[in-house]
Design an enzyme around this catalytic site. Structure first.
Site, PDB file in Angstrom:
ATOM      1  N   ASP B  12       0.881  -1.167   0.000  1.00  0.00           N
ATOM      2  CA  ASP B  12       0.000   0.000   0.000  1.00  0.00           C
ATOM      3  C   ASP B  12       0.922   1.220   0.000  1.00  0.00           C
ATOM      4  O   ASP B  12       1.426   1.620   1.053  1.00  0.00           O
ATOM      5  CB  ASP B  12      -0.895  -0.012   1.240  1.00  0.00           C
ATOM      6  CG  ASP B  12      -1.884   1.140   1.244  1.00  0.00           C
ATOM      7  OD1 ASP B  12      -2.304   1.574   0.164  1.00  0.00           O
ATOM      8  OD2 ASP B  12      -2.208   1.630   2.349  1.00  0.00           O
ATOM      9  N   GLU B  73      -1.058  -1.312  -4.949  1.00  0.00           N
ATOM     10  CA  GLU B  73      -2.297  -0.565  -5.199  1.00  0.00           C
ATOM     11  C   GLU B  73      -2.116   0.347  -6.408  1.00  0.00           C
ATOM     12  O   GLU B  73      -1.114   1.050  -6.531  1.00  0.00           O
ATOM     13  CB  GLU B  73      -2.686   0.270  -3.973  1.00  0.00           C
ATOM     14  CG  GLU B  73      -4.051   0.919  -4.154  1.00  0.00           C
ATOM     15  CD  GLU B  73      -4.480   1.729  -2.942  1.00  0.00           C
ATOM     16  OE1 GLU B  73      -4.691   1.135  -1.879  1.00  0.00           O
ATOM     17  OE2 GLU B  73      -4.595   2.962  -3.084  1.00  0.00           O
ATOM     18  N   ASP B 146      -2.687   1.159   6.887  1.00  0.00           N
ATOM     19  CA  ASP B 146      -1.863   0.896   5.698  1.00  0.00           C
ATOM     20  C   ASP B 146      -1.367  -0.551   5.688  1.00  0.00           C
ATOM     21  O   ASP B 146      -1.241  -1.165   4.629  1.00  0.00           O
ATOM     22  CB  ASP B 146      -0.674   1.850   5.673  1.00  0.00           C
ATOM     23  CG  ASP B 146      -1.081   3.269   5.991  1.00  0.00           C
ATOM     24  OD1 ASP B 146      -1.242   4.056   5.056  1.00  0.00           O
ATOM     25  OD2 ASP B 146      -1.279   3.571   7.183  1.00  0.00           O
TER      26      ASP B 146
END
Lengths: 203, 203
Positions: B12, B73, B146
């Site tokens: 992330d 991501e 996160d």
């Protein structure tokens, strides 16, 4: 007191065309072209392969050009949404490569570069290219525009570094006149050390 | 026929907190947590120092976790303009590190991940965290968010890889029933090869 020459590599980041250009010089003296070129990656390659190819191209340049500093175009999210992500990713690779070697990295906005080279922050690409050609005494304008833009970034940085050098000189003179260790001299000496090329502060 | 286990590392991306999480598993079987954590860099450090620190953190993870694939991501320019540039730059470092090693890199959008984990593409962070905790049979929700998001990315990728494996299995069965070289089997065999982990196509 003579300000030393500075060799700067400029990077105009992009995935399809990443412009690279190196110049050598100091403020108030003619600038010299060291090298100019472009790293290209195919638009239909995967993003990973493209970033690896850009890293390899920039590493080879850093090995061969041995710049004192690297100037990278500062990317903003608000302009050109379609390509901004790729530009940000290519700029990250350039900043990473330079920083890994301990080279000072400066980010300049497009309007800072245009203003430094042409006198106008809203100059068009043709005008920037014309001034790059003139300032480096080239026979023809560097192509593509990404290569000329990389040279413009490098020139902008030599001149901005030069402005810092002149401030450092002034501080050194003030220090010499008023005795050792004025705070202004310490300030500029500190800045010079961070930038890695402002070597004019010793008396 | 048994689909092999896949070890996936999720990233992330972010400059202040870059979430990292690795899981192991295959569709239809319980997933296992391999490792979860965060690489943090100080907000007042220079961008170059931050990217170098993120690269070092990800490299150490890749050395120690030895994933089969990396899921990052996918960053869009349109959401959260203030932080999107840093996110894009951190994601570039993650993609570069994995691709340099020849690891397959997959990009999943936040809504793909949410839909895979919770059944809804608009689920909130709490819901994603709850499902990650349940699916990995953890005692508490991974913190910060996160880190949980990185695990969600990895889980999403195991399951998407698994969906591809099941299609490949079905194609292999169809091929075995109808004779050699149906076009569907060739298609899925090709896809499996590209993804690098869909090994269920041989009969």
């Amino acid at each position: 007191m003579r300000v030393p020459e500075l060799r700067v590599m400029g990077v105009d980041p992009g995935l399809t065309r990443c412009g690279l250009g190196a110049v050598e010089g100091r403020p108030g003296a003619p600038l010299n072209l060291v090298r100019v070129g472009v790293v290209r990656t195919p638009a239909d390659d995967e993003i990973g392969a493209r970033l690896v190819a850009i890293e390899a191209g920039i590493e080879q340049w850093l090995d061969e050009v041995e710049p004192d500093a690297v100037a990278v175009e500062r990317v903003f999210a608000q302009h050109n949404l379609r390509t901004v992500m790729g530009t940000a990713q290519a700029s990250a690779v350039a900043i990473l490569c330079a920083s890994r070697r301990g080279l000072p990295v400066a980010l300049h906005t497009p309007s800072e570069v245009k203003a430094a080279i042409t006198g106008s922050g809203t100059a068009d690409k043709q005008q920037v290219g014309t001034m790059v050609t003139r300032l480096l005494r080239l026979d023809a304008m560097p192509k593509p525009a990404d290569a000329a833009d990389a040279l413009a970034l490098a020139i902008c940085h030599v001149w901005r570094g030069g402005a810092q050098n002149r401030l450092a000189e002034a501080a050194a003179k003030a220090r010499a006149a008023s005795g050792p260790r004025t705070s202004a001299a310490a300030y500029f000496r500190g800045r010079g050390g961070t930038a890695g090329y402002s070597r004019g502060t010793s008396t």
